[in-house]
Write an enzyme that holds these catalytic residues in place. Structure first.
Site, short mmCIF file in Angstrom:
data_model
loop_
_atom_site.label_atom_id
_atom_site.label_comp_id
_atom_site.label_asym_id
_atom_site.label_seq_id
_atom_site.Cartn_x
_atom_site.Cartn_y
_atom_site.Cartn_z
N CYS A 84 0.86 -1.18 0.00
CA CYS A 84 0.00 0.00 0.00
C CYS A 84 0.90 1.23 0.00
O CYS A 84 2.06 1.15 -0.38
CB CYS A 84 -1.00 -0.02 1.16
SG CYS A 84 -0.30 0.18 2.81
N ARG A 129 -3.39 -0.77 5.35
CA ARG A 129 -3.94 -1.83 4.51
C ARG A 129 -3.01 -3.02 4.32
O ARG A 129 -3.42 -4.18 4.52
CB ARG A 129 -4.33 -1.26 3.14
CG ARG A 129 -5.42 -0.22 3.23
CD ARG A 129 -5.65 0.48 1.91
NE ARG A 129 -4.53 1.40 1.64
CZ ARG A 129 -4.38 2.08 0.51
NH1 ARG A 129 -5.26 1.93 -0.46
NH2 ARG A 129 -3.36 2.90 0.35
N ASP A 157 -8.28 3.57 1.57
CA ASP A 157 -7.30 3.86 2.62
C ASP A 157 -8.06 4.36 3.85
O ASP A 157 -8.68 5.42 3.81
CB ASP A 157 -6.31 4.91 2.14
CG ASP A 157 -5.13 5.08 3.09
OD1 ASP A 157 -5.22 4.64 4.25
OD2 ASP A 157 -4.13 5.68 2.66
#
Length: 150
Positions: A8, A14, A122
């Site tokens: 990420c 994440r 996100d």
């Protein structure tokens, strides 16, 4: 041994979740899982406390992970590289040295035919419910990946 990297932006929200979830679903005898970020914002830091909490709530401990930045050498180290969203996908591809490198990179949610949005949102600027949603879609998708890779 199949090596999988999940990526990420900052490697604190994440990708640590995907790292922990995949690790919990795949045999450590056959798979190595790691995570990284395309940005250098959080190198050496633990995952976001909210990612740690939602993982722990679901029986997964990610507290020992440390953020690191994705590098071109990761193409040599890993067999599959899962990006969390299209922006990180493009950033990863920009470091590829060959077609072989590019073929390793996939959007993780492309593995889940049920989801129409292929970008993992996100949750960093969100609240607990955002982290819980990200955990759910990653957990569902990682189950499909585990079934496929066995």
């Amino acid at each position: 041994m199949t090596k999988i990297l999940v990526v990420c932006l900052g490697n604190i929200c994440r990708s640590p979740l995907a790292h922990g979830i995949l690790q919990s679903k795949l045999s450590s005898d056959k798979f190595v899982i790691d995570s990284a970020g395309t940005g250098a914002y959080h190198i050496g830091n633990s995952p976001d406390y909210r990612s740690i909490a939602v993982a722990k709530k679901n029986g997964i401990d990610i507290s020992m992970q440390q953020a690191r930045q994705f590098t071109a050498s990761d193409f040599d180290e890993f067999d599959i590289i899962y990006a969390m969203d299209s922006s990180n996908y493009k950033n990863i591809l920009s470091l590829a040295q060959s077609e072989s490198d590019k073929e390793k990179v996939k959007l993780i949610l492309n593995e889940n035919p049920v989801l129409t949005n292929k970008n993992v949102p996100d949750p960093y600027h969100g609240d607990t419910s955002d982290f819980e949603y990200v955990f759910k879609i990653l957990d569902d998708t990682c189950s499909l990946i585990a079934d496929k890779l066995g």
